[in-house]
Design a protein around this motif. Structure first.
Motif, mmCIF file in Angstrom:
data_model
loop_
_atom_site.group_PDB
_atom_site.id
_atom_site.type_symbol
_atom_site.label_atom_id
_atom_site.label_comp_id
_atom_site.label_asym_id
_atom_site.label_seq_id
_atom_site.Cartn_x
_atom_site.Cartn_y
_atom_site.Cartn_z
ATOM 1 N N LYS A 128 0.851 -1.188 0.000
ATOM 2 C CA LYS A 128 0.000 0.000 0.000
ATOM 3 C C LYS A 128 0.888 1.240 0.000
ATOM 4 O O LYS A 128 1.854 1.323 0.755
ATOM 5 C CB LYS A 128 -0.922 0.003 1.215
ATOM 6 N N ILE A 141 -3.048 0.036 14.880
ATOM 7 C CA ILE A 141 -3.235 0.498 13.496
ATOM 8 C C ILE A 141 -3.921 1.873 13.429
ATOM 9 O O ILE A 141 -3.437 2.764 12.724
ATOM 10 C CB ILE A 141 -3.997 -0.554 12.671
ATOM 11 N N THR A 153 1.604 3.714 4.543
ATOM 12 C CA THR A 153 2.345 2.809 3.660
ATOM 13 C C THR A 153 2.569 1.450 4.329
ATOM 14 O O THR A 153 2.912 1.381 5.508
ATOM 15 C CB THR A 153 3.698 3.426 3.286
ATOM 16 N N VAL A 154 2.385 0.386 3.555
ATOM 17 C CA VAL A 154 2.567 -0.979 4.074
ATOM 18 C C VAL A 154 3.436 -1.769 3.098
ATOM 19 O O VAL A 154 3.285 -1.652 1.876
ATOM 20 C CB VAL A 154 1.213 -1.699 4.263
ATOM 21 N N GLY A 157 4.467 0.425 7.671
ATOM 22 C CA GLY A 157 4.280 -0.826 8.418
ATOM 23 C C GLY A 157 4.886 -1.969 7.624
ATOM 24 O O GLY A 157 4.543 -2.177 6.461
ATOM 25 N N VAL A 165 -0.964 -10.714 4.006
ATOM 26 C CA VAL A 165 -0.941 -9.264 4.224
ATOM 27 C C VAL A 165 -1.890 -8.505 3.294
ATOM 28 O O VAL A 165 -2.643 -7.629 3.750
ATOM 29 C CB VAL A 165 0.497 -8.717 4.091
ATOM 30 N N VAL A 185 -4.801 -5.901 4.540
ATOM 31 C CA VAL A 185 -4.694 -4.455 4.311
ATOM 32 C C VAL A 185 -5.887 -3.943 3.504
ATOM 33 O O VAL A 185 -6.439 -2.877 3.790
ATOM 34 C CB VAL A 185 -3.372 -4.116 3.591
ATOM 35 N N MET A 220 -6.360 1.673 7.910
ATOM 36 C CA MET A 220 -4.918 1.466 7.824
ATOM 37 C C MET A 220 -4.391 2.373 6.717
ATOM 38 O O MET A 220 -3.949 1.921 5.667
ATOM 39 C CB MET A 220 -4.614 -0.004 7.531
ATOM 40 N N SER A 280 5.717 -6.096 7.472
ATOM 41 C CA SER A 280 5.421 -7.442 7.969
ATOM 42 C C SER A 280 6.296 -8.469 7.255
ATOM 43 O O SER A 280 6.642 -8.290 6.088
ATOM 44 C CB SER A 280 3.947 -7.783 7.731
#
Length: 363
Positions: free
Chosen positions: A52, A80, A122-123, A99, A108, A112, A119, A101
């Motif tokens: 993301k 979150i 940025t992931v 974030g 994931v 998300v 949320m 993982s």
């Protein structure tokens, strides 16, 4: 031994001084702080799969909050909304929340997507684990969630639980954060933890020694009810509150010893029945647990196990929305004046429970 202890303290002090000196000189480029220490250059975020937001290439002049998390981690999930709030708060201050993982894409991405705007930062997925190694392992951290803040100079200025970083982030954004002071605080916390571990080991060894001594005595005199009671008490501590003794394994051993003592003392001269009654209720994970704990409390109101029965009854009442009854149970537990962390926790819970009730009473 005294000389060795003194040498260890001296080495630890020298180490802290070196860290602080390097922090002071790092800004001028006179010395590079070693990776794994506050003030070191932040490792690049290479090898990540971005789930993301746009891929991030860290640049000086910007601030980055890098949090390591997982979809199965309850504290991570609770945090979150907080991270989303921070991203929104500082979006115009060149702050990027990320974030990361180590889980699979299949875990994931759907998570998300389901979270959506909740949320809203940025992931990424650390497919190879290289970023986790560069941050978490370099700083000897294993528990998540854990966050790192990279300042505008590209240095790791802060690390810790993400729910505790608000003030540090605000100061880093404002350019007023004292990195040297924070490094000193971490070094002192590490020393305290090491001292606590040494003390815990000593207590554990003392407990095991005492259990062994009583066990030997029981082999020689198996009909001695007082020996069985003594070992049961040793397994758990006198009030069932010490972190040292309490564990599921010790609970089972203590319960077995009390049950054995009860068979040797059918007339109840040693008061063993109250302990057996409590443990049988405590270990029940079915619908009758609360009923049994209430029955125990009514029959043995002066038992040293009462605070723990009251804690379970408090939790049940709170879960059912009966705040007044929950407070009554908690008050009984607090009045037992338990020492240690459990006693302190009970007092805090009572204060937290009373606060909204007092506010409502004043309206």
């Amino acid at each position: 031994m005294a000389m060795q202890s003194s040498l260890r303290r001296s080495k630890a002090t020298v180490g802290i001084v070196l860290i602080l000196i390097s922090l002071v000189t790092a800004g001028s480029g006179a010395e590079t702080v070693k990776l794994g220490q506050i003030g070191c250059n932040a490792p690049k975020l290479d090898g990540l799969e971005w789930v993301k937001g746009d891929p991030v290439k860290m640049q000086k002049g910007s601030i980055y909050v890098i949090e390591f998390w997982a979809t199965w981690c309850t504290p991570c999930l609770k945090g979150i909304p907080h991270l989303t709030e921070l991203q929104q708060k500082y979006k115009n201050k060149k702050v990027t929340v990320i974030g990361i993982s180590k889980e699979t894409n299949g875990k994931v991405r759907p998570f998300v997507a389901q979270k959506g705007k909740e949320m809203d930062y940025t992931v990424a997925i650390d497919v190879k684990g290289s970023v986790n190694k560069a941050y978490m392992k370099a700083f000897a951290q294993g528990a998540i969630p854990h966050a790192f803040i990279v300042d505008r100079a590209g240095r790791i200025a802060w690390r810790g639980h993400p729910m505790a970083m608000d003030q540090a982030l605000a100061e880093i954004v404002a350019g007023s954060f004292d990195m040297v002071k924070f490094a000193k605080k971490l070094a002192e916390e590490k020393k305290q933890k090491e001292r606590a571990q040494v003390e815990y080991k000593k207590k554990r060894e003392a407990l095991e020694k005492k259990v062994a001594e009583i066990s030997l005595a029981i082999e020689k005199d198996p009909a001695n009810v007082e020996l069985w009671i003594a070992r049961a008490q040793t397994y758990l501590g006198d009030s069932f509150s010490t972190e040292l003794a309490y564990s599921p394994a010790n609970l089972q051993k203590s319960m077995q010893d009390y049950q054995k003592a009860l068979t040797l003392d059918p007339l109840g001269k040693h008061g063993v029945a109250q302990h057996v009654s409590f443990f049988e209720a405590w270990e029940d994970r079915g619908d009758q647990r609360i009923v049994k704990l209430k029955a125990f409390a009514e029959k043995y109101p002066d038992s040293i196990r009462i605070p723990f029965a009251m804690y379970s009854l408090y939790y049940d009442a709170k879960k059912k929305g009966d705040t007044q009854q929950a407070l009554k149970y908690l008050s009984i537990a607090v009045n037992a004046k338990l020492e240690g962390r459990f006693g302190q926790a009970l007092s805090r819970m009572k204060a937290d429970l009373q606060q909204p009730l007092q506010g409502n009473a004043g309206q």
